[in-house]
Each structure stands twice: as C-alpha cells, then as structure tokens.
Design a protein around this motif. Structure first.
Motif, PDB file in Angstrom:
ATOM      1  N   GLY A 238       0.803  -1.226   0.000  1.00  0.00           N
ATOM      2  CA  GLY A 238       0.000   0.000   0.000  1.00  0.00           C
ATOM      3  C   GLY A 238       0.832   1.270   0.000  1.00  0.00           C
ATOM      4  N   ALA A 239       2.126   1.154  -0.258  1.00  0.00           N
ATOM      5  CA  ALA A 239       3.030   2.310  -0.205  1.00  0.00           C
ATOM      6  C   ALA A 239       2.638   3.392  -1.204  1.00  0.00           C
ATOM      7  CB  ALA A 239       4.465   1.864  -0.474  1.00  0.00           C
ATOM      8  N   THR A 240       2.835   4.631  -0.769  1.00  0.00           N
ATOM      9  CA  THR A 240       2.632   5.796  -1.640  1.00  0.00           C
ATOM     10  C   THR A 240       3.879   6.680  -1.678  1.00  0.00           C
ATOM     11  OG1 THR A 240       1.653   7.004   0.211  1.00  0.00           O
ATOM     12  CG2 THR A 240       0.128   5.894  -1.326  1.00  0.00           C
ATOM     13  N   HIS A 241       4.898   6.312  -0.889  1.00  0.00           N
ATOM     14  CA  HIS A 241       6.135   7.089  -0.850  1.00  0.00           C
ATOM     15  C   HIS A 241       7.329   6.134  -0.871  1.00  0.00           C
ATOM     16  CE1 HIS A 241       3.224  10.030   0.401  1.00  0.00           C
ATOM     17  NE2 HIS A 241       4.133  10.971   0.246  1.00  0.00           N
ATOM     18  N   TRP A 242       8.460   6.623  -1.357  1.00  0.00           N
ATOM     19  CA  TRP A 242       9.641   5.779  -1.478  1.00  0.00           C
ATOM     20  C   TRP A 242      10.895   6.631  -1.533  1.00  0.00           C
ATOM     21  CZ3 TRP A 242      12.889   5.783  -5.869  1.00  0.00           C
ATOM     22  CH2 TRP A 242      12.476   6.632  -6.892  1.00  0.00           C
ATOM     23  N   HIS A 243      12.005   5.983  -1.308  1.00  0.00           N
ATOM     24  CA  HIS A 243      13.310   6.600  -1.544  1.00  0.00           C
ATOM     25  C   HIS A 243      14.342   5.488  -1.675  1.00  0.00           C
ATOM     26  CE1 HIS A 243      14.881   5.860   2.551  1.00  0.00           C
ATOM     27  NE2 HIS A 243      13.680   6.216   2.998  1.00  0.00           N
ATOM     28  N   ALA A 244      15.484   5.835  -2.261  1.00  0.00           N
ATOM     29  CA  ALA A 244      16.590   4.884  -2.339  1.00  0.00           C
ATOM     30  C   ALA A 244      17.170   4.714  -0.944  1.00  0.00           C
ATOM     31  CB  ALA A 244      17.657   5.400  -3.299  1.00  0.00           C
ATOM     32  N   ASP A 245      17.680   3.540  -0.656  1.00  0.00           N
ATOM     33  CA  ASP A 245      18.209   3.298   0.689  1.00  0.00           C
ATOM     34  C   ASP A 245      19.495   4.068   0.973  1.00  0.00           C
ATOM     35  OD1 ASP A 245      20.074   1.796  -0.740  1.00  0.00           O
ATOM     36  OD2 ASP A 245      19.563  -0.104   0.206  1.00  0.00           O
ATOM     37  N   THR A 246      20.052   4.704  -0.040  1.00  0.00           N
ATOM     38  CA  THR A 246      21.241   5.536   0.150  1.00  0.00           C
ATOM     39  C   THR A 246      20.888   6.956   0.604  1.00  0.00           C
ATOM     40  OG1 THR A 246      21.201   6.123  -2.194  1.00  0.00           O
ATOM     41  CG2 THR A 246      22.617   4.258  -1.535  1.00  0.00           C
ATOM     42  N   LEU A 247      19.605   7.263   0.648  1.00  0.00           N
ATOM     43  CA  LEU A 247      19.125   8.589   1.054  1.00  0.00           C
ATOM     44  C   LEU A 247      18.305   8.470   2.329  1.00  0.00           C
ATOM     45  CD1 LEU A 247      17.777   9.757  -2.428  1.00  0.00           C
ATOM     46  CD2 LEU A 247      20.014  10.267  -1.432  1.00  0.00           C
ATOM     47  N   GLN A 248      18.168   9.565   3.036  1.00  0.00           N
ATOM     48  CA  GLN A 248      17.274   9.612   4.194  1.00  0.00           C
ATOM     49  C   GLN A 248      16.539  10.959   4.154  1.00  0.00           C
ATOM     50  OE1 GLN A 248      16.651   7.079   6.432  1.00  0.00           O
ATOM     51  NE2 GLN A 248      15.034   8.376   7.120  1.00  0.00           N
ATOM     52  N   PRO A 249      15.454  11.033   3.376  1.00  0.00           N
ATOM     53  CA  PRO A 249      14.722  12.300   3.301  1.00  0.00           C
ATOM     54  C   PRO A 249      14.086  12.655   4.645  1.00  0.00           C
ATOM     55  CG  PRO A 249      13.597  10.579   2.059  1.00  0.00           C
ATOM     56  CD  PRO A 249      14.870   9.985   2.552  1.00  0.00           C
ATOM     57  N   ALA A 250      13.911  13.934   4.885  1.00  0.00           N
ATOM     58  CA  ALA A 250      13.364  14.407   6.164  1.00  0.00           C
ATOM     59  C   ALA A 250      11.998  13.797   6.454  1.00  0.00           C
ATOM     60  CB  ALA A 250      13.297  15.928   6.167  1.00  0.00           C
TER      61      ALA A 250
ATOM     62  N   GLY B 261      17.245  -2.098  -2.709  1.00  0.00           N
ATOM     63  CA  GLY B 261      17.759  -0.751  -2.503  1.00  0.00           C
ATOM     64  C   GLY B 261      16.713   0.341  -2.524  1.00  0.00           C
ATOM     65  N   LEU B 262      15.432  -0.018  -2.602  1.00  0.00           N
ATOM     66  CA  LEU B 262      14.343   0.954  -2.517  1.00  0.00           C
ATOM     67  C   LEU B 262      13.555   0.700  -1.240  1.00  0.00           C
ATOM     68  CD1 LEU B 262      12.990   1.027  -6.201  1.00  0.00           C
ATOM     69  CD2 LEU B 262      14.725   2.486  -5.135  1.00  0.00           C
ATOM     70  N   VAL B 263      13.169   1.774  -0.567  1.00  0.00           N
ATOM     71  CA  VAL B 263      12.452   1.689   0.690  1.00  0.00           C
ATOM     72  C   VAL B 263      11.073   2.323   0.477  1.00  0.00           C
ATOM     73  CG1 VAL B 263      12.516   2.243   3.153  1.00  0.00           C
ATOM     74  CG2 VAL B 263      14.660   1.966   1.891  1.00  0.00           C
ATOM     75  N   PHE B 264      10.012   1.615   0.894  1.00  0.00           N
ATOM     76  CA  PHE B 264       8.635   2.038   0.639  1.00  0.00           C
ATOM     77  C   PHE B 264       7.896   2.337   1.936  1.00  0.00           C
ATOM     78  CE2 PHE B 264      10.062  -0.560  -2.844  1.00  0.00           C
ATOM     79  CZ  PHE B 264       9.642   0.150  -3.961  1.00  0.00           C
ATOM     80  N   TYR B 265       7.034   3.363   1.879  1.00  0.00           N
ATOM     81  CA  TYR B 265       6.266   3.795   3.049  1.00  0.00           C
ATOM     82  C   TYR B 265       4.809   4.010   2.668  1.00  0.00           C
ATOM     83  CZ  TYR B 265      10.875   5.086   4.848  1.00  0.00           C
ATOM     84  OH  TYR B 265      12.175   5.074   5.262  1.00  0.00           O
ATOM     85  N   ARG B 266       3.945   3.732   3.600  1.00  0.00           N
ATOM     86  CA  ARG B 266       2.514   4.056   3.462  1.00  0.00           C
ATOM     87  C   ARG B 266       2.261   5.186   4.452  1.00  0.00           C
ATOM     88  NH1 ARG B 266       0.534  -0.723   4.135  1.00  0.00           N
ATOM     89  NH2 ARG B 266       0.524  -0.581   6.393  1.00  0.00           N
ATOM     90  N   LEU B 267       2.067   6.387   3.917  1.00  0.00           N
ATOM     91  CA  LEU B 267       1.839   7.547   4.759  1.00  0.00           C
ATOM     92  C   LEU B 267       0.352   7.853   4.810  1.00  0.00           C
ATOM     93  CD1 LEU B 267       4.735   9.954   3.725  1.00  0.00           C
ATOM     94  CD2 LEU B 267       4.734   8.096   5.380  1.00  0.00           C
ATOM     95  N   GLU B 268      -0.178   7.969   5.976  1.00  0.00           N
ATOM     96  CA  GLU B 268      -1.600   8.282   6.156  1.00  0.00           C
ATOM     97  C   GLU B 268      -1.770   9.788   6.238  1.00  0.00           C
ATOM     98  OE1 GLU B 268      -3.511   5.645   5.879  1.00  0.00           O
ATOM     99  OE2 GLU B 268      -1.845   4.256   6.088  1.00  0.00           O
ATOM    100  N   GLY B 269      -2.927  10.253   5.732  1.00  0.00           N
ATOM    101  CA  GLY B 269      -3.279  11.665   5.857  1.00  0.00           C
ATOM    102  C   GLY B 269      -2.465  12.607   5.163  1.00  0.00           C
TER     103      GLY B 269
END
Length: 157
Positions: free
Chosen positions: A124-136, A149-157
C-alpha cells in the motif's frame, strides 16, 4: 499527411510507467521494479478515490479511468525525479534503447500492474526513496517494504 493517432490511454500509461520504472529502478532487481510499479498504482487509485488523493498525487486533475489516473500521477510534478531534464538518469527515461532487456522487463511489469495482475508487494506504499538517502519526511517512519535498494512507506493523511 495526417497527424499520428494518439495512443489509447492504457497503452500510453503502460509505456510511461515502463520508462519511469526503467529510469528510476535503473537495473535493480525485479522485486524493486514491481514495488515501484505498485507504488505508482497505489497513487493512481488514491487519485481516483478522493479529492485529497488527486491533489496529493495527480496535481489536482480529476481523471475518470485508472489509466488516465496513472498518467496524471506519473506526469505530476515532484512524483518521480527522473522526469526532470537535469536529473542524471533523465536520458534513460527520455531516450531508452528499445533493445534494452531491462526495458522489456519494465514493460512487462507495467502491463501486469495496469491489468491488475501484479500483487501489491509494496504494502500500500505511496512514498519511497533509495536506501542511500534519508529524506526528512522519512525520519521516524517505519517502512512497509524494502526491495533491491528501494524503501517504501505508506503515509496516512
């Protein structure tokens, strides 16, 4: 001479998704390509489902079909960095080699995603970044999936 016929929305969406996968995933494992395709489809479904989803993922456009929602999501500003002409992998998006075997993989994954045959491995992820980055925005958040090497997130709201 007549103007070329535009591609049907499903074909255009599939090719656009394949090119973005090709440039963004850049030779990563197929699981990472599938995760990114699932993320794009999750955003398209969100754009179809609500005004908030349209605003957040489709630049406020109101698409009527899933292929058109996917096109709106893929073309929306700041959704996929390789669309920017100055991005280091933009040429991979804009001018892919047709004989590239990785592009063929991306086209198959894109078609499976559009047809509904691709299981949502991104959770259900809607956000992602490469594992070499750490966005705020990712600080303190728990990923719902990680592939190649890709990291996925499901951000609510």
């Amino acid at each position: 001479m007549s103007a070329p016929h535009p591609l049907p929305a499903a074909s255009a969406a599939g090719e656009l998704l394949a090119r973005i996968l090709h440039a963004e995933a850049g030779g990563r494992p197929v699981k990472a390509v599938e995760g990114l395709a699932c993320l794009a489809m999750n955003r398209a479904h969100a754009a179809l489902a609500s005004p908030e989803g349209r605003l957040r993922f489709a630049a406020g456009t109101a698409p009527e079909t899933l292929p058109r929602a996917l096109i709106a999501v893929l073309r929306a500003p700041f959704q996929f960095p390789v669309l920017h002409p100055r991005h280091r992998r933009h040429a991979r998006f804009a001018h892919p080699r047709d004989d590239d075997p990785f592009l063929a993989v991306c086209r198959r994954v894109a078609q499976r995603a559009l047809s509904g045959a691709l299981r949502d491995t991104a959770g259900g992820a809607t956000h992602w970044h490469a594992d070499t980055l750490q966005p705020a925005w990712a600080l303190g958040r728990v990923p719902c999936a990680e592939f190649g090497g890709l990291v996925f997130y499901r951000l609510e709201g």
